[in-house]
Design a protein around this motif. Structure first.
Motif, PDB file in Angstrom:
ATOM      1  N   LEU A   1       0.820  -1.213   0.000  1.00 37.67           N
ATOM      2  CA  LEU A   1       0.000   0.000   0.000  1.00 37.67           C
ATOM      3  C   LEU A   1       0.854   1.263   0.000  1.00 37.67           C
ATOM      4  O   LEU A   1       0.532   2.249  -0.681  1.00 37.67           O
ATOM      5  N   LEU A   2       1.947   1.231   0.745  1.00 34.68           N
ATOM      6  CA  LEU A   2       2.848   2.388   0.768  1.00 34.68           C
ATOM      7  C   LEU A   2       3.482   2.631  -0.592  1.00 34.68           C
ATOM      8  O   LEU A   2       3.594   3.775  -1.064  1.00 34.68           O
ATOM      9  N   LEU A   3       3.928   1.557  -1.234  1.00 37.02           N
ATOM     10  CA  LEU A   3       4.551   1.704  -2.549  1.00 37.02           C
ATOM     11  C   LEU A   3       3.557   2.257  -3.571  1.00 37.02           C
ATOM     12  O   LEU A   3       3.905   3.106  -4.403  1.00 37.02           O
ATOM     13  N   ARG A   4       2.322   1.782  -3.515  1.00 32.80           N
ATOM     14  CA  ARG A   4       1.316   2.299  -4.445  1.00 32.80           C
ATOM     15  C   ARG A   4       0.988   3.761  -4.151  1.00 32.80           C
ATOM     16  O   ARG A   4       0.797   4.563  -5.056  1.00 32.80           O
ATOM     17  N   GLN A   5       0.937   4.090  -2.861  1.00 35.58           N
ATOM     18  CA  GLN A   5       0.578   5.463  -2.495  1.00 35.58           C
ATOM     19  C   GLN A   5       1.700   6.449  -2.803  1.00 35.58           C
ATOM     20  O   GLN A   5       1.457   7.564  -3.248  1.00 35.58           O
ATOM     21  N   LYS A   6       2.934   6.046  -2.565  1.00 35.50           N
ATOM     22  CA  LYS A   6       4.066   6.963  -2.711  1.00 35.50           C
ATOM     23  C   LYS A   6       4.877   6.700  -3.980  1.00 35.50           C
ATOM     24  O   LYS A   6       5.985   7.241  -4.112  1.00 35.50           O
ATOM     25  N   SER A   7       4.368   5.888  -4.887  1.00 31.33           N
ATOM     26  CA  SER A   7       5.149   5.573  -6.090  1.00 31.33           C
ATOM     27  C   SER A   7       5.445   6.824  -6.909  1.00 31.33           C
ATOM     28  O   SER A   7       6.543   6.982  -7.474  1.00 31.33           O
ATOM     29  N   GLY A   8       4.479   7.741  -7.011  1.00 31.57           N
ATOM     30  CA  GLY A   8       4.705   8.973  -7.764  1.00 31.57           C
ATOM     31  C   GLY A   8       5.831   9.797  -7.165  1.00 31.57           C
ATOM     32  O   GLY A   8       6.699  10.311  -7.895  1.00 31.57           O
ATOM     33  N   GLU A   9       5.841   9.945  -5.844  1.00 33.81           N
ATOM     34  CA  GLU A   9       6.898  10.719  -5.181  1.00 33.81           C
ATOM     35  C   GLU A   9       8.246  10.031  -5.319  1.00 33.81           C
ATOM     36  O   GLU A   9       9.279  10.698  -5.498  1.00 33.81           O
ATOM     37  N   LEU A  10       8.232   8.711  -5.242  1.00 29.38           N
ATOM     38  CA  LEU A  10       9.501   7.986  -5.388  1.00 29.38           C
ATOM     39  C   LEU A  10      10.086   8.162  -6.789  1.00 29.38           C
ATOM     40  O   LEU A  10      11.307   8.372  -6.959  1.00 29.38           O
ATOM     41  N   MET A  11       9.240   8.094  -7.809  1.00 26.32           N
ATOM     42  CA  MET A  11       9.720   8.242  -9.180  1.00 26.32           C
ATOM     43  C   MET A  11      10.175   9.677  -9.453  1.00 26.32           C
ATOM     44  O   MET A  11      11.061   9.909 -10.294  1.00 26.32           O
ATOM     45  N   ALA A  12       9.572  10.643  -8.729  1.00 31.09           N
ATOM     46  CA  ALA A  12       9.915  12.051  -8.966  1.00 31.09           C
ATOM     47  C   ALA A  12      11.171  12.477  -8.241  1.00 31.09           C
ATOM     48  O   ALA A  12      11.637  13.617  -8.442  1.00 31.09           O
ATOM     49  N   LEU A  13      11.745  11.638  -7.415  1.00 32.59           N
ATOM     50  CA  LEU A  13      12.962  12.030  -6.691  1.00 32.59           C
ATOM     51  C   LEU A  13      14.115  12.335  -7.642  1.00 32.59           C
ATOM     52  O   LEU A  13      14.939  13.207  -7.374  1.00 32.59           O
ATOM     53  N   GLY A  14      14.152  11.612  -8.784  1.00 36.65           N
ATOM     54  CA  GLY A  14      15.243  11.841  -9.725  1.00 36.65           C
ATOM     55  C   GLY A  14      15.164  13.184 -10.425  1.00 36.65           C
ATOM     56  O   GLY A  14      16.160  13.644 -10.994  1.00 36.65           O
ATOM     57  N   LEU A  15      14.001  13.812 -10.414  1.00 38.43           N
ATOM     58  CA  LEU A  15      13.846  15.115 -11.069  1.00 38.43           C
ATOM     59  C   LEU A  15      14.103  16.278 -10.112  1.00 38.43           C
ATOM     60  O   LEU A  15      14.166  17.430 -10.548  1.00 38.43           O
ATOM     61  N   GLU A  16      14.218  16.012  -8.823  1.00 36.91           N
ATOM     62  CA  GLU A  16      14.426  17.086  -7.849  1.00 36.91           C
ATOM     63  C   GLU A  16      15.906  17.407  -7.717  1.00 36.91           C
ATOM     64  O   GLU A  16      16.778  16.580  -8.029  1.00 36.91           O
ATOM     65  N   PRO A  17      16.209  18.642  -7.248  1.00 37.14           N
ATOM     66  CA  PRO A  17      17.610  18.974  -6.947  1.00 37.14           C
ATOM     67  C   PRO A  17      18.161  18.004  -5.889  1.00 37.14           C
ATOM     68  O   PRO A  17      17.409  17.445  -5.090  1.00 37.14           O
ATOM     69  N   THR A  18      19.475  17.835  -5.949  1.00 39.83           N
ATOM     70  CA  THR A  18      20.096  16.824  -5.078  1.00 39.83           C
ATOM     71  C   THR A  18      19.774  17.052  -3.621  1.00 39.83           C
ATOM     72  O   THR A  18      19.369  16.122  -2.904  1.00 39.83           O
TER      73      THR A  18
ATOM     74  N   LEU B   1      10.504  10.382   3.294  1.00 37.40           N
ATOM     75  CA  LEU B   1       9.686   9.254   2.848  1.00 37.40           C
ATOM     76  C   LEU B   1      10.047   7.973   3.608  1.00 37.40           C
ATOM     77  O   LEU B   1       9.168   7.189   3.967  1.00 37.40           O
ATOM     78  N   ALA B   2      11.339   7.771   3.851  1.00 36.23           N
ATOM     79  CA  ALA B   2      11.755   6.595   4.614  1.00 36.23           C
ATOM     80  C   ALA B   2      11.180   6.642   6.035  1.00 36.23           C
ATOM     81  O   ALA B   2      10.719   5.627   6.574  1.00 36.23           O
ATOM     82  N   GLY B   3      11.207   7.841   6.655  1.00 35.65           N
ATOM     83  CA  GLY B   3      10.631   7.986   7.994  1.00 35.65           C
ATOM     84  C   GLY B   3       9.139   7.703   7.997  1.00 35.65           C
ATOM     85  O   GLY B   3       8.621   7.047   8.907  1.00 35.65           O
ATOM     86  N   TYR B   4       8.433   8.205   6.955  1.00 39.10           N
ATOM     87  CA  TYR B   4       6.995   7.969   6.865  1.00 39.10           C
ATOM     88  C   TYR B   4       6.695   6.472   6.728  1.00 39.10           C
ATOM     89  O   TYR B   4       5.781   5.943   7.369  1.00 39.10           O
ATOM     90  N   ALA B   5       7.490   5.791   5.908  1.00 37.85           N
ATOM     91  CA  ALA B   5       7.297   4.354   5.734  1.00 37.85           C
ATOM     92  C   ALA B   5       7.536   3.597   7.040  1.00 37.85           C
ATOM     93  O   ALA B   5       6.780   2.681   7.400  1.00 37.85           O
TER      94      ALA B   5
END
Length: 374
Positions: A161-178, A188-192
């Motif tokens: 459920l967490l992976l489905r809910q946060k999949s968009g945020e996880l995939m978008a990490l590569g587009l954010e500044p370092t 996200l790790a803390g939330y999980a």
């Protein structure tokens, strides 16, 4: 063995619980400890993600900013590793500190801290394969297996459920500044971890009562064991009886030493004997310094005769004093008149003997005085 288990219906005594604690037998729930630690770490990562992301970003930037000459200089390799390792440890220090605190506090929630050296001693009975098979196929092992399977199912479900809910945020990490990506990933790790800790908390809510029940059941006692424990703590009836006899003998000897100091011994004449002493300057009322029945009464009369203590025969008064007054106690107010008559007679008798006069007439004591409530 089965009959012995069926007889263990009594709750463990405080002594039994204390002995079990010394052996390291305290209720423990690994689910509760795990939930407490993961909850603390998850909360720390969730709320300190920005701080830690900034520290890790600086660490990464500094590590990748080495020039070609610095990267091949062997003299700089060790100092650089020590410096970067120190920075990494400082960046992780808050989480490490929270983890340490959670690991120390978690046992206090169930069972408390317990250091047992007996539990550290080798137990070779555990090497017995038959005992091992018995533990494997016991009720406790079955419950542990069901609990582990339920935990796996729940954690797997929450993870999906967490992976489905946060999949968009996880995939978008590569587009954010370092810097922002590291902070976001930490959060996200803390939330999980918080979600997983909540799941473990639900399991612990079921596991804690079960562990308490199992601990109490394991330490249950038979009625015979409770009786044996009482004998050990309070002494056997034979020993206690012997001690009471010795105490009575010591008290009897001490009482006999007081008879020569008495002013009068009032007798039944043979069944009871009560020795009285009165000092008007120090006492409010006459005291019973010795009393006894039958053999002890005879011994009191014998000592009184040897010590020239007057003996006065008044059966009702002797019975009343014997029944109503303990040794060392004052006579009750209802007996004041009768005792005063006896003491007055004794004093008059001593005076008459000393002066060569005729002895006084003995007083008439109320024959119903022993039936009066004292």
């Amino acid at each position: 063995m089965a009959d012995d288990e069926q007889e263990r219906t009594e709750q463990p005594t405080p002594k039994r619980l204390e002995e079990a604690r010394k052996k390291g037998q305290v209720p423990r729930s690994t689910e509760l400890s795990a939930a407490a630690v993961i909850l603390t770490v998850g909360g720390g990562l969730h709320f300190l993600g920005g701080y830690m992301g900034s520290r890790f970003n600086g660490l990464m930037s500094a590590s990748l900013a080495l020039t070609r000459e610095q990267s091949v200089d062997e003299s700089l390799m060790f100092p650089t590793m020590v410096a970067e390792g120190t920075h990494a440890l400082l960046a992780c220090a808050p989480i490490l500190g929270l983890t340490l605190v959670a690991a120390l506090v978690a046992p206090l929630l169930l069972g408390g801290w317990n250091l047992s050296f007996e539990a550290l001693a080798p137990d070779f009975t555990r090497l017995n394969p038959l005992s091992g098979l018995g533990r494997m196929f016991s009720t406790r092992s079955g419950v542990d297996l069901a609990k582990a399977f339920a935990k796996f199912i729940l954690l797997a479900l929450v993870a999906v459920l967490l992976l489905r809910q946060k999949s968009g945020e996880l995939m978008a990490l590569g587009l954010e500044p370092t810097r922002a990506a590291i902070a976001h990933a930490t959060s996200l790790a803390g939330y999980a971890l918080l979600m997983l800790a909540g799941t473990l908390g639900l399991i612990a809510a079921v596991d804690v009562p079960w562990q308490l029940f199992q601990h109490s059941k394991q330490l249950r006692m038979t009625r015979q064991e409770i009786r044996e424990e009482l004998k050990e703590s309070e002494g056997s009836p034979e020993i206690k009886g012997r001690i009471r006899n010795m105490q009575r003998e010591i008290a009897r000897r001490r009482m006999m030493h007081e008879v020569p100091k008495a002013d009068v011994v009032i007798v039944n004449p043979t069944h009871f004997a009560v020795a009285l002493k009165y000092d008007e300057k120090r006492m409010r009322a006459p005291l019973v310094v010795a009393k006894g029945a039958d053999v002890i009464a005879a011994r009191i009369r014998e000592i009184a005769t040897e010590s020239l203590v007057p003996i006065f025969e008044a059966p009702p008064l002797a019975r009343a004093l014997f029944k109503s007054v303990e040794i060392g106690g004052e006579i009750p107010a209802t007996l004041y008149v009768a005792v005063a008559q006896v003491l007055t007679y004794i004093y008059q008798l001593k005076t008459a003997r000393g002066g060569g006069m005729n002895p006084p007439t003995p007083p008439d004591i109320d024959p119903t005085i022993d039936q009066t409530k004292h």
